[in-house]
Write an enzyme that holds these catalytic residues in place. Structure first.
Site, PDB file in Angstrom:
ATOM      1  N   ASP A 124      29.674  45.500  42.696  1.00 41.52           N
ATOM      2  CA  ASP A 124      29.424  46.133  41.396  1.00 41.52           C
ATOM      3  C   ASP A 124      28.222  47.076  41.509  1.00 41.52           C
ATOM      4  O   ASP A 124      27.089  46.621  41.616  1.00 41.52           O
ATOM      5  CB  ASP A 124      29.157  45.013  40.377  1.00 41.52           C
ATOM      6  CG  ASP A 124      28.813  45.554  39.001  1.00 41.52           C
ATOM      7  OD1 ASP A 124      29.058  46.746  38.741  1.00 41.52           O
ATOM      8  OD2 ASP A 124      28.301  44.756  38.176  1.00 41.52           O
TER       9      ASP A 124
ATOM     10  N   ASN B  78      27.138  49.399  39.226  1.00 42.11           N
ATOM     11  CA  ASN B  78      26.370  49.735  38.016  1.00 42.11           C
ATOM     12  C   ASN B  78      25.990  48.497  37.210  1.00 42.11           C
ATOM     13  O   ASN B  78      25.566  48.596  36.059  1.00 42.11           O
ATOM     14  CB  ASN B  78      27.131  50.736  37.147  1.00 42.11           C
ATOM     15  CG  ASN B  78      28.435  50.157  36.618  1.00 42.11           C
ATOM     16  OD1 ASN B  78      28.867  49.098  37.073  1.00 42.11           O
ATOM     17  ND2 ASN B  78      29.045  50.830  35.662  1.00 42.11           N
TER      18      ASN B  78
ATOM     19  N   ASP C 130      27.511  46.124  35.628  1.00 39.45           N
ATOM     20  CA  ASP C 130      28.138  45.702  34.378  1.00 39.45           C
ATOM     21  C   ASP C 130      28.961  44.429  34.594  1.00 39.45           C
ATOM     22  O   ASP C 130      29.698  43.990  33.711  1.00 39.45           O
ATOM     23  CB  ASP C 130      29.010  46.816  33.781  1.00 39.45           C
ATOM     24  CG  ASP C 130      30.166  47.206  34.690  1.00 39.45           C
ATOM     25  OD1 ASP C 130      30.243  46.669  35.822  1.00 39.45           O
ATOM     26  OD2 ASP C 130      30.991  48.028  34.280  1.00 39.45           O
TER      27      ASP C 130
ATOM     28  N   ASP D 166      33.456  48.047  41.337  1.00 43.08           N
ATOM     29  CA  ASP D 166      33.894  49.419  41.093  1.00 43.08           C
ATOM     30  C   ASP D 166      34.018  50.188  42.408  1.00 43.08           C
ATOM     31  O   ASP D 166      33.694  49.666  43.473  1.00 43.08           O
ATOM     32  CB  ASP D 166      32.927  50.117  40.121  1.00 43.08           C
ATOM     33  CG  ASP D 166      31.474  49.779  40.445  1.00 43.08           C
ATOM     34  OD1 ASP D 166      31.066  50.036  41.588  1.00 43.08           O
ATOM     35  OD2 ASP D 166      30.770  49.220  39.564  1.00 43.08           O
TER      36      ASP D 166
ATOM     37  N   ASP E 240      54.155  47.001  44.278  1.00 41.41           N
ATOM     38  CA  ASP E 240      54.057  45.751  43.535  1.00 41.41           C
ATOM     39  C   ASP E 240      55.442  45.264  43.093  1.00 41.41           C
ATOM     40  O   ASP E 240      56.255  46.061  42.602  1.00 41.41           O
ATOM     41  CB  ASP E 240      53.185  46.011  42.292  1.00 41.41           C
ATOM     42  CG  ASP E 240      52.931  44.770  41.469  1.00 41.41           C
ATOM     43  OD1 ASP E 240      52.333  43.836  42.020  1.00 41.41           O
ATOM     44  OD2 ASP E 240      53.327  44.738  40.290  1.00 41.41           O
TER      45      ASP E 240
ATOM     46  N   GLU F  57      55.533  44.108  48.304  1.00 45.53           N
ATOM     47  CA  GLU F  57      55.384  42.725  47.868  1.00 45.53           C
ATOM     48  C   GLU F  57      56.784  42.142  47.750  1.00 45.53           C
ATOM     49  O   GLU F  57      57.425  42.195  46.717  1.00 45.53           O
ATOM     50  CB  GLU F  57      54.658  42.624  46.519  1.00 45.53           C
ATOM     51  CG  GLU F  57      54.306  41.173  46.203  1.00 45.53           C
ATOM     52  CD  GLU F  57      54.071  40.866  44.735  1.00 45.53           C
ATOM     53  OE1 GLU F  57      53.669  39.731  44.442  1.00 45.53           O
ATOM     54  OE2 GLU F  57      54.312  41.740  43.882  1.00 45.53           O
TER      55      GLU F  57
END
Ligand code: GLC
Ligand code: CA
Length: 566
Positions: free
Chosen positions: A53, A55, A57, A61, A232, A293
């Site tokens: 992470d 930033n 939060d 990211d 997917d 998948e």
């Protein structure tokens, strides 16, 4: 193989230890064995919410991923598969996409993506994105238009049907995430179909406009430098046009209180292969790889996904290993032999974001770290492409929520307590022993497991006997050793009930791998006659394990990898 049919390339230049000499023609670069880049690459799955992470939060990211590229390069990763990072209401944590051609602000911007792609490229790391082909989010503009009226331009982009009668859905199909697979929409008085959550309406792949738009999405990302996609849930693309009821397998109900059905008329329809051939043609123009998948039950089914002459998926994920949940040499021998006999290149997976981590599935509670090394030695030395899952390399443990109110994954709330959902295998990556494991300075979206104090990158990097250092060593060997890169696979000592042994042979080189799957020390006399070799010299072994001539001694759960000699 696709290569044999369509690519005529000759090896130029000499072999360098550990590097692949390639020749580039109008088609794809291949090595002396006709292998393409993805056949030698080690793939690594990143769940972006949970990796790093930047930033603070509490949610990982793209900048976070970029900051860890040096780590990934050093580990020995050649390609990262990032699970969906596109704009999404996050009902299924990104698997409900509301715009295929952008980045969700919580993960960053397209500029951040370009930066990541650029930095990855500098390090020789390919980027694979996750393409959610079966469904969109109910907030995607296509669906918003589709549901706006029964004559809207996108009406037929989804699967809309009349109910059987008042309050009665079109048939008995149930969603794999619980409840009926049909949701009634009072505006147009019809039901729409969703194999997953109601917020994930299925696209109607029988409509050529859908196929056209979705193929364009892949072209758009290839232009941005993406090296391929993980597709997917491909099994679920098509539904029986007559909507026949699914057979009931047995009386009773599942975790969600639904009837136990065989998904006969809404999964694995043959039409899916036509779509895969189409996607493959587009991918081929960019030398991109398609991973699927594909929940195949056996090798016959797996072969269908390779297609004829490999014109569908290069890497249909073979989940057979994820279903061998015990350390059984006989079981593994059977599965490995089966995929080696398949018509395409094998893919090996032991963990992902939907299943309990391999650390827990195989661990005995006492030798878990040793067993994690054993499993790494197994699937990273086989003939085929491995797909790792973040955190596996440090021995991350599945940590499911203990209270229903803490559950984030919706199926964990509807199925509680039998089904706790998938939060446990998606906890933040453990970078160091500090609070929040170095993942974020904010409150992480899922709690950091207590084991981050003992299992984290920073501490393991300092311990030569850690799981992490073992992964690095195996991956290094795998990239440098020609027998491991190119060699065929042959089982040896097949009647041993405790030790799984096999050789990988390439030209005049051979490597033997012996894995003690028992908690007692074992001795193995390698049966090397058929290989033309006589003895083994250690390349990598754990603890007290080692070899004299063709006698290998293994500590409990010990690993021995040796160079074969005449
Ligand atoms: C795949 C994903 C899973 C997701 C589902 C619906 O199985 O791996 O995480 O929930 O598709 O998109
Ligand atoms: Ca963040």
């Amino acid at each position: 193989m696709r290569i044999a049919l369509r690519v005529v390339v000759f090896l130029v230049g000499a072999w360098l230890a550990g590097s692949i000499a390639v020749a580039q023609t109008s088609s794809h670069a291949v090595d002396a064995e006709g292998h393409q880049w993805w056949q030698h690459a080690v793939f690594y799955e990143i769940y972006p919410r949970s990796f790093a992470d930047s930033n603070n939060d509490g949610i990982g990211d793209l900048k976070g991923i970029a900051s860890k590229l040096d780590y990934l390069e050093d580990l020995g990763v050649d390609a990262i598969w990032i699970t969906p990072c596109f704009p999404s209401p996050q009902v299924d944590f990104g698997y409900d996409v509301s715009d295929y051609e952008n980045i969700d602000p919580m993960y960053g911007t397209l500029a951040d993506f370009d930066l990541l792609a650029n930095e990855a490229k500098k390090r020789g790391i390919h980027i694979i994105l996750d393409f959610v082909v079966n469904h969109t989010s109910d907030q995607h503009k296509w669906f918003l238009d589709s549901k706006s009226s029964s004559t809207s331009a996108h009406r037929d982009w989804y699967v809309w049907r009349d109910g059987k009668g008042p309050g009665e859905p079109p048939n008995n199909w149930v969603s794999t995430f619980g409840g009926s697979a049909w949701k009634f929409d009072p505006v147009t008085n019809q039901y729409y179909y969703h194999y997953f959550y109601a917020e994930q309406p299925d696209l109607n792949w029988r409509n050529p406009a859908v196929a056209g738009a979705m193929f364009d999405v892949t072209r758009w990302w290839y232009k941005r430098g993406v090296a391929g996609f993980r597709l997917d849930a491909v099994d679920t693309l098509f539904e029986d046009p007559d909507l026949r009821d699914n057979p009931i397998l047995r009386p009773g109900t599942n975790h969600f209180g639904d009837p136990i059905e065989q998904d006969k008329f809404n999964t694995k329809l043959p039409e899916v292969h036509e779509v895969l051939r189409g996607l493959c043609k587009v991918a081929d123009k960019s030398n991109a790889v398609l991973i699927g998948e594909t929940w195949t039950a056996d090798v016959a089914e797996l072969n269908r996904y390779y297609g004829e002459g490999s014109n569908e998926l290069q890497l249909p994920m073979d989940f057979l290993f994820t279903m061998v949940n015990k350390l059984s040499p006989a079981e593994f021998r059977k599965q490995i032999a089966a995929v080696n006999g398949a018509s395409g290149w094998p893919t090996f997976v032991i963990s992902n974001h939907d299943i309990v981590r391999s650390y827990d599935r195989y661990g005995d509670g006492e030798h878990n770290d040793q067993i994690a090394k054993l499993m790494a030695a197994l699937y990273l030395t086989l003939r085929g492409t491995p797909i790792m899952y973040y955190g596996e390399e440090i021995g991350m443990k599945t940590t499911p929520p203990t209270r229903r109110e803490d559950v984030k994954d919706p199926i964990g709330r509807t199925g509680w307590p039998e089904e706790k959902g998938r939060d446990g295998e998606r906890t933040p990556m453990q970078w160091d022993g500090s609070e929040n494991a170095g993942f974020s300075k904010g409150t992480p979206w899922l709690p950091v497991p207590a084991t981050s104090k003992t299992h984290n990158v920073a501490d393991e990097a300092k311990d030569p006997n850690s799981v992490l250092e073992f992964y690095k060593k195996v991956l290094k060997l795998r990239h440098a050793n020609l027998a491991l890169l190119e060699g065929n696979y042959a089982a040896v000592n097949e009647s041993d009930a405790n030790v799984l042994s096999y050789v990988r042979m390439y030209r005049d080189r051979g490597v033997v791998v012996a894995l003690n799957m028992s908690n007692a020390p074992q001795k193995v006399t390698l049966e090397l006659k058929a290989t033309g070799f006589a003895s083994a010299k250690s390349l990598l072994a754990t603890g007290e394990s080692g070899a004299k001539g063709n006698e290998v001694s293994l500590e409990p759960y010990g690993v021995f990898i040796g160079q074969l000699a005449k």
